[in-house]
Scaffold this motif. Sequence first.
Motif, PDB file in Angstrom:
ATOM      1  N   LYS A   1      -3.486   3.544  20.795  1.00 37.10           N
ATOM      2  CA  LYS A   1      -4.858   3.466  21.292  1.00 37.10           C
ATOM      3  C   LYS A   1      -5.832   2.968  20.233  1.00 37.10           C
ATOM      4  N   GLY A   2      -5.370   2.736  19.022  1.00 35.86           N
ATOM      5  CA  GLY A   2      -6.233   2.257  17.947  1.00 35.86           C
ATOM      6  C   GLY A   2      -6.829   3.352  17.094  1.00 35.86           C
ATOM      7  N   ASN A   3      -6.397   4.590  17.301  1.00 40.15           N
ATOM      8  CA  ASN A   3      -6.888   5.712  16.505  1.00 40.15           C
ATOM      9  C   ASN A   3      -6.095   5.829  15.212  1.00 40.15           C
ATOM     10  N   VAL A   4      -6.782   6.133  14.134  1.00 39.16           N
ATOM     11  CA  VAL A   4      -6.110   6.308  12.844  1.00 39.16           C
ATOM     12  C   VAL A   4      -5.358   7.633  12.871  1.00 39.16           C
TER      13      VAL A   4
ATOM     14  N   HIS B   1      -7.042  -4.289  20.100  1.00 43.38           N
ATOM     15  CA  HIS B   1      -7.841  -5.406  19.599  1.00 43.38           C
ATOM     16  C   HIS B   1      -9.147  -4.853  19.075  1.00 43.38           C
ATOM     17  N   ILE B   2      -9.308  -4.863  17.777  1.00 40.06           N
ATOM     18  CA  ILE B   2     -10.497  -4.365  17.128  1.00 40.06           C
ATOM     19  C   ILE B   2     -11.159  -5.533  16.409  1.00 40.06           C
ATOM     20  N   VAL B   3     -12.442  -5.715  16.622  1.00 42.69           N
ATOM     21  CA  VAL B   3     -13.172  -6.771  15.958  1.00 42.69           C
ATOM     22  C   VAL B   3     -14.010  -6.138  14.863  1.00 42.69           C
TER      23      VAL B   3
ATOM     24  N   VAL C   1      -0.053  -7.214  14.574  1.00 33.49           N
ATOM     25  CA  VAL C   1      -0.132  -5.753  14.553  1.00 33.49           C
ATOM     26  C   VAL C   1       0.368  -5.196  15.883  1.00 33.49           C
ATOM     27  N   ASN C   2      -0.044  -5.789  16.999  1.00 34.14           N
ATOM     28  CA  ASN C   2       0.427  -5.336  18.309  1.00 34.14           C
ATOM     29  C   ASN C   2       1.923  -5.523  18.462  1.00 34.14           C
ATOM     30  N   LEU C   3       2.441  -6.590  17.918  1.00 34.95           N
ATOM     31  CA  LEU C   3       3.878  -6.817  17.946  1.00 34.95           C
ATOM     32  C   LEU C   3       4.613  -5.713  17.190  1.00 34.95           C
ATOM     33  N   CYS C   4       4.082  -5.333  16.047  1.00 33.59           N
ATOM     34  CA  CYS C   4       4.708  -4.287  15.227  1.00 33.59           C
ATOM     35  C   CYS C   4       4.505  -2.900  15.818  1.00 33.59           C
TER      36      CYS C   4
END
Length: 81
Positions: free
Chosen positions: A31-34, A77-79, A68-71
Motif C-alpha cells: 500500500k506504500g506504507n513504510v 505510485h508516489i510522486v 519498485v512495483n515489479l520487485c
Amino acid sequence: MIRFAAYAILLLLVIYVLSIGPVVAFLIDAKGNVIHPEYVNGYSAFYAPVILLIDHVGFIQRYYWWYVNLCNGSEIHIVYQ
C-alpha cells in the motif's frame, strides 16, 4: 588488467542502481506504507545520488516506480514534491 577493473566498476555501478528496487520493496508494503522506518535514513543516504536523479529527471521516476512495483508485486505510485 585495466579492462577488468573498468568492467568491474561498471558492473558494481549497475548492481548499485538495480539494488534500489528490492531495497524499496523491503522498506514499504503493497500500500506504500513504510514498514521498516529504522532503515529509511540509511536508504536515503546510501541511494542519495540515485534519488536525486529520480527527483530531477521526470521520465526516470516512472521507470523507478515500475521497477519498485515489479520487485514489490504491487501498484504503488508516489510522486515526490
